[in-house]
Design a protein around this motif. Sequence first.
Motif, PDB file in Angstrom:
ATOM      1  N   VAL A 108      54.120  33.335  49.893  1.00 52.04           N
ATOM      2  CA  VAL A 108      54.666  34.675  50.121  1.00 52.04           C
ATOM      3  C   VAL A 108      54.318  35.596  48.949  1.00 52.04           C
ATOM      4  CG1 VAL A 108      56.840  35.973  50.206  1.00 52.04           C
ATOM      5  CG2 VAL A 108      56.504  33.993  51.701  1.00 52.04           C
ATOM      6  N   VAL A 109      54.520  35.124  47.722  1.00 50.41           N
ATOM      7  CA  VAL A 109      54.225  35.943  46.548  1.00 50.41           C
ATOM      8  C   VAL A 109      52.721  36.136  46.386  1.00 50.41           C
ATOM      9  CG1 VAL A 109      54.466  36.118  44.042  1.00 50.41           C
ATOM     10  CG2 VAL A 109      56.386  35.287  45.424  1.00 50.41           C
ATOM     11  N   PHE A 110      51.953  35.110  46.666  1.00 50.59           N
ATOM     12  CA  PHE A 110      50.494  35.223  46.619  1.00 50.59           C
ATOM     13  C   PHE A 110      50.005  36.355  47.525  1.00 50.59           C
ATOM     14  CE2 PHE A 110      46.525  33.707  48.769  1.00 50.59           C
ATOM     15  CZ  PHE A 110      45.653  33.924  47.712  1.00 50.59           C
ATOM     16  N   LEU A 111      50.521  36.428  48.737  1.00 50.22           N
ATOM     17  CA  LEU A 111      50.102  37.476  49.664  1.00 50.22           C
ATOM     18  C   LEU A 111      50.597  38.849  49.219  1.00 50.22           C
ATOM     19  CD1 LEU A 111      50.504  35.763  53.150  1.00 50.22           C
ATOM     20  CD2 LEU A 111      48.443  36.015  51.752  1.00 50.22           C
ATOM     21  N   ALA A 112      51.768  38.905  48.579  1.00 53.68           N
ATOM     22  CA  ALA A 112      52.250  40.184  48.050  1.00 53.68           C
ATOM     23  C   ALA A 112      51.322  40.700  46.955  1.00 53.68           C
ATOM     24  CB  ALA A 112      53.670  40.022  47.508  1.00 53.68           C
ATOM     25  N   TRP A 113      50.789  39.784  46.146  1.00 47.38           N
ATOM     26  CA  TRP A 113      49.821  40.176  45.114  1.00 47.38           C
ATOM     27  C   TRP A 113      48.528  40.686  45.750  1.00 47.38           C
ATOM     28  CZ3 TRP A 113      45.614  36.639  43.264  1.00 47.38           C
ATOM     29  CH2 TRP A 113      44.865  37.228  42.225  1.00 47.38           C
ATOM     30  N   LEU A 114      47.993  39.962  46.720  1.00 41.78           N
ATOM     31  CA  LEU A 114      46.770  40.387  47.380  1.00 41.78           C
ATOM     32  C   LEU A 114      46.950  41.730  48.090  1.00 41.78           C
ATOM     33  CD1 LEU A 114      45.322  37.123  48.994  1.00 41.78           C
ATOM     34  CD2 LEU A 114      44.818  38.104  46.753  1.00 41.78           C
TER      35      LEU A 114
ATOM     36  N   PRO B 212      41.801  46.019  52.036  1.00 41.35           N
ATOM     37  CA  PRO B 212      41.096  44.736  52.113  1.00 41.35           C
ATOM     38  C   PRO B 212      40.171  44.470  50.926  1.00 41.35           C
ATOM     39  CG  PRO B 212      41.059  45.843  54.241  1.00 41.35           C
ATOM     40  CD  PRO B 212      41.606  46.835  53.245  1.00 41.35           C
ATOM     41  N   LYS B 213      39.587  45.526  50.365  1.00 40.85           N
ATOM     42  CA  LYS B 213      38.693  45.331  49.215  1.00 40.85           C
ATOM     43  C   LYS B 213      39.474  44.859  47.994  1.00 40.85           C
ATOM     44  CE  LYS B 213      34.612  45.555  47.257  1.00 40.85           C
ATOM     45  NZ  LYS B 213      34.967  45.189  45.896  1.00 40.85           N
ATOM     46  N   LEU B 214      40.659  45.420  47.777  1.00 33.79           N
ATOM     47  CA  LEU B 214      41.500  44.964  46.678  1.00 33.79           C
ATOM     48  C   LEU B 214      41.861  43.498  46.866  1.00 33.79           C
ATOM     49  CD1 LEU B 214      43.292  45.504  44.148  1.00 33.79           C
ATOM     50  CD2 LEU B 214      45.134  46.110  45.746  1.00 33.79           C
ATOM     51  N   ALA B 215      42.255  43.125  48.082  1.00 33.44           N
ATOM     52  CA  ALA B 215      42.609  41.729  48.349  1.00 33.44           C
ATOM     53  C   ALA B 215      41.418  40.808  48.102  1.00 33.44           C
ATOM     54  CB  ALA B 215      43.096  41.592  49.788  1.00 33.44           C
ATOM     55  N   GLU B 216      40.230  41.240  48.523  1.00 28.59           N
ATOM     56  CA  GLU B 216      39.024  40.436  48.303  1.00 28.59           C
ATOM     57  C   GLU B 216      38.740  40.275  46.817  1.00 28.59           C
ATOM     58  OE1 GLU B 216      34.201  40.739  49.030  1.00 28.59           O
ATOM     59  OE2 GLU B 216      35.548  42.085  50.116  1.00 28.59           O
ATOM     60  N   ASP B 217      38.839  41.368  46.070  1.00 26.99           N
ATOM     61  CA  ASP B 217      38.580  41.302  44.631  1.00 26.99           C
ATOM     62  C   ASP B 217      39.569  40.379  43.931  1.00 26.99           C
ATOM     63  OD1 ASP B 217      36.455  43.024  44.912  1.00 26.99           O
ATOM     64  OD2 ASP B 217      37.545  44.803  44.235  1.00 26.99           O
ATOM     65  N   ARG B 218      40.831  40.466  44.331  1.00 28.94           N
ATOM     66  CA  ARG B 218      41.839  39.608  43.695  1.00 28.94           C
ATOM     67  C   ARG B 218      41.634  38.145  44.080  1.00 28.94           C
ATOM     68  NH1 ARG B 218      47.473  43.220  43.346  1.00 28.94           N
ATOM     69  NH2 ARG B 218      46.652  44.595  41.711  1.00 28.94           N
TER      70      ARG B 218
END
Length: 383
Positions: free
Chosen positions: A321-327, A365-371
Amino acid sequence: MTIKLPDVKGGLRSYDPRPEPLAVTPGSPFTSRTVFSAAHVVADPYADVSPDSPAAVDWDATLAFRRHLWSHGLGVAEAMDTAQRGMGLDWAGAAELIRRSAAEAKAVGGRIACGVGTDQISAGSLVEVRTAYEEQLALVEESGAQAILMASRALAAAANGPEDYLEVYGHLLRQASEPVILHWLGPMFDPALEGYWGSSDLDTATDTFLDVIAAHPDKVEGIKVSLLDAQREIDIRRRLPQGVRCYTGDDFNYPELIAGDEKGFSHALLGIFDPLGPLAAEAVRVLDTGDVAGFRALLDPTVELSRHLFQTPTRFYKTGVVFLAWLAGHQSHFTMVGGLQSARSLPHFARAYELADGLGLFPDPKLAEDRMKTLLALYGVTQ
């Protein structure tokens, strides 16, 4: 762009991220269901703490995430197991979380219900358990939030049978100033709760749970059932006194339970609605129009992600849950209180990213990909 993700066999596979997020916007309150999202806490990444230290919380980011949930019409279920109660967040931290979140809810007009437990003690007599519950109930009521009476590890250890549960819960319900939500959390979420309600036989335990409600129907607004057993929840739902709601806590079968059948339906109080908040809200608004098929079309595809995050050992779902909040950009780091970010494997994170991205859950989505690439690089995966 293609990203290389690890698989469970120790190899790498290619994945093409989704270019655009799912289009959802905040909207009006729901009319057909009452829906709470249990919410996670954001750790302070700069605090010099160890896993045994009191939780260091980033209050600004934590409250901002609650405003995000409220903006989509969701209620917030505060200081529950999703907020790492008993897994990194102690009672002092939970009490501060309740005070701050309840004040924020009042300021923005958001609905909030808060967990009442006994985690200021690790063990004790039935009297000590009851006193611990009373202290927390008083704080929640003073904050102006609705109370959720959570299952207690200390009560599970102290009780000798169903009669002890009937006595403790009966006392608490008699003194509650407003109707509460009763929470039955199964041992898959917390092994210390094995045999809750005085028996490891679920039929016997169910009877005791329903006896508590039947004795005080005016003090029980609803129940939250977290047993990951859809048929048992349906059976319990059909045996509730008139006016007592069932809030599903089944993170495996929630679409069908919320949709319901000819004999009724469940409302929702779910940890999976932390990462699914906007999409879940969109689905419930479709259900408000009477479009059950449209509701299921939106929510059914999310079950694979939920079952992945809540896979055994289920209690570590908070890490995903926290991992996805970061992404998703709701926090600037992937750090958890108690160091719980280490509780899942890199292949688990990779699959969670892929499933969430496929659903369009990431606003950027680009931020999530970069992270995701940053995390992979830390593990030695080069693109």
